[in-house]
Design a protein around this motif. Structure first.
Motif, short mmCIF file in Angstrom:
data_model
loop_
_atom_site.label_atom_id
_atom_site.label_comp_id
_atom_site.label_asym_id
_atom_site.label_seq_id
_atom_site.Cartn_x
_atom_site.Cartn_y
_atom_site.Cartn_z
N ILE A 37 0.80 -1.17 -0.17
CA ILE A 37 0.05 0.10 0.00
C ILE A 37 0.79 1.30 0.05
O ILE A 37 0.65 2.20 -0.82
CB ILE A 37 -0.90 -0.11 1.31
N CYS A 38 1.92 1.19 0.70
CA CYS A 38 2.84 2.37 0.83
C CYS A 38 3.73 2.62 -0.57
O CYS A 38 3.66 3.83 -1.05
CB CYS A 38 4.03 2.27 1.76
N VAL A 39 3.86 1.41 -1.29
CA VAL A 39 4.48 1.70 -2.71
C VAL A 39 3.37 2.30 -3.72
O VAL A 39 3.79 3.05 -4.48
CB VAL A 39 5.04 0.32 -3.23
N GLY A 81 1.47 4.26 -2.63
CA GLY A 81 1.22 5.78 -2.44
C GLY A 81 2.30 6.26 -2.90
O GLY A 81 2.10 7.42 -3.61
N GLU A 82 3.74 5.75 -2.88
CA GLU A 82 4.78 6.40 -3.42
C GLU A 82 4.82 6.61 -4.88
O GLU A 82 4.92 7.74 -5.60
CB GLU A 82 5.93 5.46 -3.03
N LEU A 83 4.08 5.48 -5.53
CA LEU A 83 3.83 5.71 -6.97
C LEU A 83 3.02 6.88 -7.37
O LEU A 83 3.19 7.59 -8.51
CB LEU A 83 3.44 4.20 -7.80
N MET A 100 4.75 9.95 -7.09
CA MET A 100 5.32 10.31 -8.16
C MET A 100 4.53 10.74 -9.37
O MET A 100 4.86 12.06 -10.41
CB MET A 100 6.32 8.92 -8.65
N VAL A 144 -2.52 12.00 -2.65
CA VAL A 144 -2.24 10.54 -2.37
C VAL A 144 -3.25 10.18 -1.12
O VAL A 144 -3.87 9.17 -1.44
CB VAL A 144 -0.55 10.44 -2.11
N LEU A 173 11.54 2.89 -4.32
CA LEU A 173 10.41 1.95 -3.99
C LEU A 173 10.64 0.78 -3.03
O LEU A 173 9.79 0.39 -2.09
CB LEU A 173 9.78 1.37 -5.32
N THR A 233 10.63 2.41 0.45
CA THR A 233 9.13 2.53 0.82
C THR A 233 8.68 1.38 1.43
O THR A 233 7.69 1.26 2.20
CB THR A 233 8.24 3.24 -0.51
N ALA A 291 6.68 7.80 0.88
CA ALA A 291 5.34 7.15 1.25
C ALA A 291 5.31 5.97 2.32
O ALA A 291 4.46 5.89 2.93
CB ALA A 291 4.60 6.74 0.08
N GLY A 292 6.45 5.50 2.30
CA GLY A 292 6.65 4.48 3.54
C GLY A 292 6.27 5.03 4.89
O GLY A 292 6.05 4.34 5.84
N VAL A 338 2.18 7.57 4.36
CA VAL A 338 0.82 6.76 4.31
C VAL A 338 0.31 6.04 5.63
O VAL A 338 -0.95 6.04 5.65
CB VAL A 338 0.84 5.69 2.98
#
Lengths: 336, 150, 123
Positions: free
Chosen positions: B33-35, B37-39, B42, B58, C7, C10, C61-62, C65
């Motif tokens: 889920i965090c990945v 979020g990161e995507l 970006m 996000v 990634l 994260t 985001a790690g 989120v």
């Protein structure tokens, strides 16, 4: 103190019915239910009313199996898990039968049968009565746990409240399957406040009742085919069997639990077993009573087990108390 | 039978959760889920949002996805395995709010949905605000002390 | 920092934060609602000691989120408001900073309750 009452007049099971939902249909007893609604909704818009309707369907089914009209029923004793037993009063109001609402948490099935027996036994005129017990998974989740769509994990000791109902019609006079004795349970401290381990909390009440029964009656274990508890699940059954093995030797070998019978532990993600007052009611109706009638088993002790608590008492960290009323059910054919 | 004996019996016969399996699943789903979020972060930055706006978008997007999955009855099926993996990201907050709201619809939109929507969201907001307030007061005093030094 | 490397960082940081919560639930029987409350407050604390922004720069985001990001966001809002408005900022900053998330969740909840019906739980 004497606790066991032997019925003075014979009282027999005239008919019975079991109604369930989706998971109950998938379970090993699924085929034996009289009716299962796989939508769990019973055509209603709320879960609470679905439970009420399930109770109505169960009583109607039992009535039609006995070929009786509802106006011959002189007393209706019923209970469920909702606040103020509103599922029973809503669902059964249309029958117009004098009504007693009972609450014994998951011990309601035995409690209602016992109450009804006592009324018929002591009344001068009453000959026919009915007992209904319901529980609904979704209504119970909403009331006791979390919203239905809430994403949580259940503990391994947690049990699954069954969506199930049992209805019984009892008549004065001799019959194939009779209730011969009853014994109310005592309130026993379960010594845990963990709402996800009700089986463990109730095991001590079941043991207390069995100990009292065998002590007072002087009966021997070999006179019984089964000792049936309501919804102890795996955890509670293990505790009870350990206690029985130490003090009522042999009893642990004939013990069986409705909470272990209703679902398939391999196929269904049931954790410790089934719970809810509909569990013992429906398993009695679709499993034990047919076996008693056919003479496959002749003599059982039946104890629905109740975990006495409320959502507030759990939040306040109070202990869960258990209760296990007991009835003896016998096949009377050829018993002379 | 005294309470201690009973407690021990319950403990002896109660299986505990499978720590390894639960932790592995929580790690996988939480990380995933965090990945996502990161995507998303970006993507929004790539589309020209500044850092603050992208961060807010996000959060809102993840809340929206979790809400849809909850409404369709899928979220609880994932969360049963994912455990804290879906609970701890902002998706768990969204699921708690949406499931409470859906569940209490039968009790009406005001005292049903309106009140019970805060059952889980309320404590999170309350204690988040409390912590923030305490920090704000301490930080204010800190700035005063720093100011006096100058 | 390359995208795959970012990634992976994260994934690992987000995963670890969730595992800690899972262990707290399984070992201490802390209820999920308490975990959420705890994480938000811890987020405020991490920001207050000045550790959150460096963590965010590495893990992205790690850490934003999970709900500690929600808490850190509140703390950041409070800090900025205190700098601008003085003590009054301690009252206004937190809700202002978290308003987007709260509003989005509440509105999603309301619309879902209007448009969807709950289905009974399956095993």
């Amino acid at each position: 103190m004497r606790r066991i009452t032997k019925l003075r007049t014979p009282i027999h099971f005239d008919s019975w019915a079991a109604v369930g939902g989706y998971e109950e249909r998938r379970g090993p007893l699924g085929e034996k239910f009289d009716f299962c609604d796989i939508s769990d909704k019973f055509g209603q818009s709320t879960w609470e009313i679905a439970e009420a309707e399930m109770g109505r369907v169960a009583l109607n089914t039992a009535l039609s199996k006995s070929g009786m009209s509802h106006d011959r029923i002189e007393l209706l004793v019923a209970g469920d898990l909702q606040n103020q037993c509103v599922a029973s009063s809503t669902g059964l109001s249309s029958f117009g039968i004098p009504f007693l609402g009972v609450y014994g948490a998951c011990s309601t099935c035995t409690e209602s049968l016992m109450t009804l027996c006592s009324f018929i036994d002591s009344s001068e005129h009453m000959t026919i009565g009915a007992a209904v017990t319901t529980s609904h998974n979704s209504a119970a989740e909403r009331q006791f746990r979390t919203p239905i769509e809430y994403g949580g994990q259940r503990a391994p000791t947690a049990q699954w409240t069954s969506t199930a109902a049992g209805a019984f019609i009892l008549g004065r006079g001799e019959g194939e399957v009779q209730i011969t004795e009853y014994m109310p349970g005592r309130i026993v401290d379960g010594s845990t406040s963990d709402g996800a381990n009700m089986g463990g909390a109730m095991a001590f009440a079941a043991f207390d009742s069995l100990q009292a029964y065998f002590e007072e009656s002087g009966e021997e274990i070999r006179n019984f085919d089964c000792i049936v508890t309501g919804d102890l699940g795996k955890v509670g059954s293990d505790i009870l069997r350990e206690l029985l093995a130490k003090s009522i030797s042999g009893a642990e070998r004939i013990h069986t639990d409705c909470g272990l019978l209703l679902y398939d532990f391999k196929k269904q993600d049931v954790h410790s077993g089934a719970s809810g007052c509909g569990t013992s009611a429906s398993v009695l109706a679709c499993h034990f009573l047919p076996m008693l009638k056919e003479g496959k088993i002749r003599n059982i002790l039946f104890m629905s087990t109740g975990a006495l608590m409320s959502p507030s008492s759990l939040l306040q960290g109070e202990n869960i108390y258990g209760i296990a009323p007991l009835i003896r059910i016998e096949n009377m054919k050829g018993s002379e | 039978m005294d309470s201690k004996v009973k407690k021990e019996l319950i403990k002896k016969h109660s299986p505990s959760s499978s720590l390894f399996k639960n932790s592995l699943l929580a790690f996988f789903f939480g990380g995933l889920i965090c990945v996502i979020g990161e995507l998303l972060l970006m993507l929004y930055s790539h589309l020209g949002c500044d850092e603050k706006t992208a961060g807010i978008l996000v959060t809102v997007t993840l809340i929206f996805i979790a809400a849809i999955l909850t409404a369709l009855g899928i979220f609880d099926k994932i969360a049963r395995h994912a455990g804290a993996g879906t609970l701890v990201p902002v998706t768990g907050f969204s699921n708690a709010v949406v499931s409470e709201a859906m569940d209490s619809k039968s009790e009406g939109y005001v005292l049903g949905v309106g009140a019970k929507i805060y059952t889980v969201a309320g404590p999170v907001i309350l204690y988040g605000i409390l912590s923030g307030f305490v920090y704000g007061v301490i930080y204010y005093i800190y700035t005063l002390v720093e100011g006096m030094k100058l | 920092m390359s995208i795959p490397y970012q990634l992976i960082l994260t994934f690992i940081s987000g995963g670890i934060i969730c595992v800690i919560a899972q262990l707290l639930i399984d070992l201490t029987r802390l209820t999920p609602a308490r975990i959420l409350v705890l994480y938000v407050s811890v987020g405020v604390l991490i920001y207050a000691v000045g550790a959150f922004d460096p963590m965010k720069d590495i893990f992205g985001a790690g850490v934003t989120v999970p709900l500690i990001g929600f808490g850190a966001n509140i703390a950041k809002g409070v800090r900025e408001a205190v700098e601008k408005e003085g003590l009054l900022g301690a009252l206004t900053g937190g809700l202002t900073a978290s308003s987007a998330g709260i509003t989005a969740a509440l509105l999603c909840g309301l619309f879902a309750s209007v448009l969807f019906k709950t289905k009974s739980k399956r095993m």
